[in-house]
Write a protein that holds these residues in place. Structure first.
Motif, PDB file in Angstrom:
ATOM      1  N   LEU A   1       7.237   1.296  -8.117  1.00  0.00           N
ATOM      2  CA  LEU A   1       7.074   0.331  -7.028  1.00  0.00           C
ATOM      3  C   LEU A   1       5.889  -0.600  -7.266  1.00  0.00           C
ATOM      4  CD1 LEU A   1       7.772   2.291  -3.718  1.00  0.00           C
ATOM      5  CD2 LEU A   1       9.226   0.617  -4.852  1.00  0.00           C
ATOM      6  N   ALA A   2       4.890  -0.114  -7.981  1.00  0.00           N
ATOM      7  CA  ALA A   2       3.707  -0.902  -8.343  1.00  0.00           C
ATOM      8  C   ALA A   2       3.036  -1.577  -7.153  1.00  0.00           C
ATOM      9  CB  ALA A   2       4.073  -1.937  -9.405  1.00  0.00           C
ATOM     10  N   PRO A   3       2.730  -0.832  -6.079  1.00  0.00           N
ATOM     11  CA  PRO A   3       1.978  -1.428  -4.967  1.00  0.00           C
ATOM     12  C   PRO A   3       0.554  -1.754  -5.409  1.00  0.00           C
ATOM     13  CG  PRO A   3       2.111   0.935  -4.693  1.00  0.00           C
ATOM     14  CD  PRO A   3       2.974   0.610  -5.869  1.00  0.00           C
ATOM     15  N   ARG A   4      -0.095  -2.624  -4.659  1.00  0.00           N
ATOM     16  CA  ARG A   4      -1.434  -3.066  -5.047  1.00  0.00           C
ATOM     17  C   ARG A   4      -2.496  -2.000  -4.800  1.00  0.00           C
ATOM     18  NH1 ARG A   4      -2.470  -8.785  -2.379  1.00  0.00           N
ATOM     19  NH2 ARG A   4      -4.478  -8.439  -3.414  1.00  0.00           N
TER      20      ARG A   4
ATOM     21  N   VAL B   1       0.840  -1.200   0.000  1.00  0.00           N
ATOM     22  CA  VAL B   1       0.000   0.000   0.000  1.00  0.00           C
ATOM     23  C   VAL B   1       0.873   1.246   0.000  1.00  0.00           C
ATOM     24  CG1 VAL B   1      -1.822   1.274   1.195  1.00  0.00           C
ATOM     25  CG2 VAL B   1      -1.775  -1.238   1.315  1.00  0.00           C
ATOM     26  N   LEU B   2       0.565   2.171  -0.906  1.00  0.00           N
ATOM     27  CA  LEU B   2       1.223   3.473  -0.967  1.00  0.00           C
ATOM     28  C   LEU B   2       0.246   4.530  -0.457  1.00  0.00           C
ATOM     29  CD1 LEU B   2       3.550   5.354  -1.862  1.00  0.00           C
ATOM     30  CD2 LEU B   2       2.554   5.326  -4.169  1.00  0.00           C
ATOM     31  N   LEU B   3       0.704   5.322   0.511  1.00  0.00           N
ATOM     32  CA  LEU B   3      -0.084   6.404   1.092  1.00  0.00           C
ATOM     33  C   LEU B   3       0.533   7.725   0.684  1.00  0.00           C
ATOM     34  CD1 LEU B   3      -0.262   4.940   4.712  1.00  0.00           C
ATOM     35  CD2 LEU B   3      -2.023   4.718   2.948  1.00  0.00           C
TER      36      LEU B   3
ATOM     37  N   THR C   1      -6.519  -8.438   5.455  1.00  0.00           N
ATOM     38  CA  THR C   1      -6.436  -9.835   5.030  1.00  0.00           C
ATOM     39  C   THR C   1      -6.405  -9.961   3.515  1.00  0.00           C
ATOM     40  OG1 THR C   1      -8.851 -10.114   5.106  1.00  0.00           O
ATOM     41  CG2 THR C   1      -7.603 -10.625   7.105  1.00  0.00           C
ATOM     42  N   ASP C   2      -7.166  -9.100   2.822  1.00  0.00           N
ATOM     43  CA  ASP C   2      -7.228  -9.208   1.363  1.00  0.00           C
ATOM     44  C   ASP C   2      -7.119  -7.853   0.651  1.00  0.00           C
ATOM     45  OD1 ASP C   2      -9.665  -8.070   2.014  1.00  0.00           O
ATOM     46  OD2 ASP C   2     -10.890  -9.708   1.206  1.00  0.00           O
ATOM     47  N   LEU C   3      -6.857  -6.777   1.407  1.00  0.00           N
ATOM     48  CA  LEU C   3      -6.735  -5.412   0.877  1.00  0.00           C
ATOM     49  C   LEU C   3      -8.029  -4.911   0.237  1.00  0.00           C
ATOM     50  CD1 LEU C   3      -3.114  -5.389  -0.621  1.00  0.00           C
ATOM     51  CD2 LEU C   3      -3.889  -4.580   1.625  1.00  0.00           C
ATOM     52  N   SER C   4      -9.153  -5.446   0.684  1.00  0.00           N
ATOM     53  CA  SER C   4     -10.436  -4.919   0.207  1.00  0.00           C
ATOM     54  C   SER C   4     -10.749  -3.620   0.937  1.00  0.00           C
ATOM     55  CB  SER C   4     -11.552  -5.936   0.407  1.00  0.00           C
ATOM     56  OG  SER C   4     -11.679  -6.284   1.782  1.00  0.00           O
ATOM     57  N   TRP C   5     -11.546  -2.774   0.290  1.00  0.00           N
ATOM     58  CA  TRP C   5     -11.819  -1.415   0.784  1.00  0.00           C
ATOM     59  C   TRP C   5     -13.307  -1.207   0.887  1.00  0.00           C
ATOM     60  CZ3 TRP C   5      -9.835   2.699   3.050  1.00  0.00           C
ATOM     61  CH2 TRP C   5     -10.424   3.953   2.887  1.00  0.00           C
ATOM     62  N   SER C   6     -13.741  -0.545   1.973  1.00  0.00           N
ATOM     63  CA  SER C   6     -15.143  -0.162   2.107  1.00  0.00           C
ATOM     64  C   SER C   6     -15.219   1.273   2.591  1.00  0.00           C
ATOM     65  CB  SER C   6     -15.869  -1.101   3.088  1.00  0.00           C
ATOM     66  OG  SER C   6     -15.210  -1.138   4.342  1.00  0.00           O
ATOM     67  N   TRP C   7     -16.061   2.075   1.943  1.00  0.00           N
ATOM     68  CA  TRP C   7     -16.240   3.471   2.310  1.00  0.00           C
ATOM     69  C   TRP C   7     -17.148   3.575   3.528  1.00  0.00           C
ATOM     70  CZ3 TRP C   7     -13.416   7.070  -0.181  1.00  0.00           C
ATOM     71  CH2 TRP C   7     -12.947   6.789  -1.472  1.00  0.00           C
ATOM     72  N   LEU C   8     -16.877   4.538   4.410  1.00  0.00           N
ATOM     73  CA  LEU C   8     -17.772   4.865   5.507  1.00  0.00           C
ATOM     74  C   LEU C   8     -18.331   6.259   5.253  1.00  0.00           C
ATOM     75  CD1 LEU C   8     -15.867   3.678   8.724  1.00  0.00           C
ATOM     76  CD2 LEU C   8     -17.497   2.407   7.312  1.00  0.00           C
ATOM     77  N   ASP C   9     -19.641   6.385   5.188  1.00  0.00           N
ATOM     78  CA  ASP C   9     -20.280   7.677   4.913  1.00  0.00           C
ATOM     79  C   ASP C   9     -21.165   8.085   6.087  1.00  0.00           C
ATOM     80  OD1 ASP C   9     -19.107   7.911   2.415  1.00  0.00           O
ATOM     81  OD2 ASP C   9     -20.745   6.845   1.445  1.00  0.00           O
TER      82      ASP C   9
ATOM     83  N   ASP D   1      -4.153  -4.511 -14.120  1.00  0.00           N
ATOM     84  CA  ASP D   1      -3.169  -5.350 -13.431  1.00  0.00           C
ATOM     85  C   ASP D   1      -3.550  -5.625 -11.975  1.00  0.00           C
ATOM     86  OD1 ASP D   1      -2.759  -2.909 -12.266  1.00  0.00           O
ATOM     87  OD2 ASP D   1      -0.676  -2.688 -12.893  1.00  0.00           O
ATOM     88  N   SER D   2      -4.817  -5.367 -11.629  1.00  0.00           N
ATOM     89  CA  SER D   2      -5.375  -5.628 -10.296  1.00  0.00           C
ATOM     90  C   SER D   2      -4.973  -4.598  -9.248  1.00  0.00           C
ATOM     91  CB  SER D   2      -4.998  -7.033  -9.782  1.00  0.00           C
ATOM     92  OG  SER D   2      -5.533  -8.022 -10.633  1.00  0.00           O
ATOM     93  N   ARG D   3      -4.279  -3.539  -9.640  1.00  0.00           N
ATOM     94  CA  ARG D   3      -4.001  -2.461  -8.706  1.00  0.00           C
ATOM     95  C   ARG D   3      -5.213  -1.517  -8.659  1.00  0.00           C
ATOM     96  NH1 ARG D   3       1.171   0.681  -9.953  1.00  0.00           N
ATOM     97  NH2 ARG D   3       0.412   0.541 -12.089  1.00  0.00           N
ATOM     98  N   SER D   4      -5.322  -0.782  -7.551  1.00  0.00           N
ATOM     99  CA  SER D   4      -6.440   0.149  -7.378  1.00  0.00           C
ATOM    100  C   SER D   4      -5.946   1.471  -6.826  1.00  0.00           C
ATOM    101  CB  SER D   4      -7.486  -0.432  -6.425  1.00  0.00           C
ATOM    102  OG  SER D   4      -8.063  -1.609  -6.953  1.00  0.00           O
ATOM    103  N   VAL D   5      -6.627   2.556  -7.234  1.00  0.00           N
ATOM    104  CA  VAL D   5      -6.341   3.910  -6.769  1.00  0.00           C
ATOM    105  C   VAL D   5      -7.604   4.444  -6.094  1.00  0.00           C
ATOM    106  CG1 VAL D   5      -5.676   6.251  -7.421  1.00  0.00           C
ATOM    107  CG2 VAL D   5      -4.778   4.296  -8.699  1.00  0.00           C
ATOM    108  N   TYR D   6      -7.425   5.036  -4.901  1.00  0.00           N
ATOM    109  CA  TYR D   6      -8.543   5.628  -4.171  1.00  0.00           C
ATOM    110  C   TYR D   6      -8.198   7.073  -3.824  1.00  0.00           C
ATOM    111  CZ  TYR D   6     -10.079   0.798  -3.603  1.00  0.00           C
ATOM    112  OH  TYR D   6     -10.476  -0.494  -3.840  1.00  0.00           O
ATOM    113  N   SER D   7      -9.101   7.981  -4.173  1.00  0.00           N
ATOM    114  CA  SER D   7      -8.990   9.388  -3.792  1.00  0.00           C
ATOM    115  C   SER D   7     -10.015   9.651  -2.702  1.00  0.00           C
ATOM    116  CB  SER D   7      -9.278  10.287  -4.997  1.00  0.00           C
ATOM    117  OG  SER D   7      -9.447  11.639  -4.603  1.00  0.00           O
ATOM    118  N   LEU D   8      -9.559  10.191  -1.567  1.00  0.00           N
ATOM    119  CA  LEU D   8     -10.466  10.449  -0.459  1.00  0.00           C
ATOM    120  C   LEU D   8     -10.876  11.911  -0.422  1.00  0.00           C
ATOM    121  CD1 LEU D   8      -9.176   7.660   0.274  1.00  0.00           C
ATOM    122  CD2 LEU D   8      -9.633   8.260   2.662  1.00  0.00           C
TER     123      LEU D   8
END
Length: 261
Positions: free
Chosen positions: A211-214, A163-165, A253-261, A231-238
């Motif tokens: 670096l090609a992080p996931r 993960v890249l922050l 565990t699997d790098l899945s993401w869920s938004w909290l609103d 390539d299965s990588r994902s980008v998220y803008s907050l």
């Protein structure tokens, strides 16, 4: 920094010194994900030496205590005081800056690698202020807020990460962010600031590409958006404070993401 016990962490976008939003965000987090005790903050937390900072800091610390949040790890933004951060990081290379009057809140140097729950992270903070022409250098924008080629080289010298922050966006990330970049507010942003922004994005994009992080998470652009690459990588803008999409949960565990609103 290494913690193999945590299964989920929260990631938050810009808060801009809003004690109200810090309380609301951490309260929402506790209600929906009471197991989470670490928040990874993407900058514009708004570290400063101004009087409002003390009240904001107290609000954040009270909200952390009330909602069982043990630590907030900040990838600094362009509106975090680099006149404090720069000298500190220079004096203690590669060492997070734990705020002396705010236990549990830490600012991470560029290129800092750490591990939580068996997942590896790289913090690569900073960004160029596109409105620097309307600001005062050394007061509310700083030359060292922008990542440099040397910062990129240091980040690329280490191992790859999951993960890249970042605070700054990348080129070719999400469609909504690309739309924002393509239509800058010319009343607020002059060419000097826009040029600095292009340079800053190019540096962050190089780290992301090589670096090609996931997963990549960034703030700065104040929009909620996501993109999933072939390539299965994902980008998220907050998004920023007071907006849906400022906060979410990353499952380690699997790098899945869920938004909290």
């Amino acid at each position: 920094m290494n913690d193999d016990v945590e299964v989920r962490v929260a990631i938050a976008g810009d808060w801009h010194s809003s004690g109200y939003w810090a309380r609301r965000a951490l309260g929402m987090l506790h209600d929906q994900a009471p197991d989470v005790r670490t928040v990874l903050h993407l900058g514009d937390f708004n570290l400063s030496s101004n009087t409002p900072w003390a009240a904001y800091r107290r609000s954040v610390m009270e909200a952390m205590a009330a909602n069982s949040i043990e630590r907030i790890l900040v990838t600094p933004g362009n509106h975090d005081d680099w006149s404090q951060l720069g000298p500190r990081f220079d004096q203690h290379p590669g060492v997070p800056y734990w705020l002396p009057k705010a236990p549990g809140i830490s600012f991470l140097p560029r290129g800092y690698r750490f591990e939580i729950g068996g997942r590896t992270f790289l913090s690569f903070g900073g960004a160029a202020s596109p409105d620097q022409g309307r600001r005062i250098e050394g007061k509310d924008w700083w030359g060292n807020e922008e990542p440099t080629e040397a910062d990129v080289a240091r980040a690329l010298a280490g191992w790859t990460v999951d993960v890249l922050l970042t605070h700054e966006a990348v080129d070719g990330g999400t469609r909504l962010v690309e739309d924002v970049i393509a239509r800058p507010n010319r009343r607020l942003f002059d060419e000097r600031g826009l040029s600095a922004s292009r340079r800053s994005r190019a540096h962050v994009t190089e780290v992301w590409t090589r670096l090609a992080p996931r997963r990549l998470f960034h703030g700065h652009m104040h929009v909620r958006a996501e993109a999933h690459l072939p390539d299965s990588r994902s980008v998220y803008s907050l998004a920023a404070n007071n907006s849906p999409g400022n906060l979410g949960i990353l499952d380690l565990t699997d790098l899945s993401w869920s938004w909290l609103d």
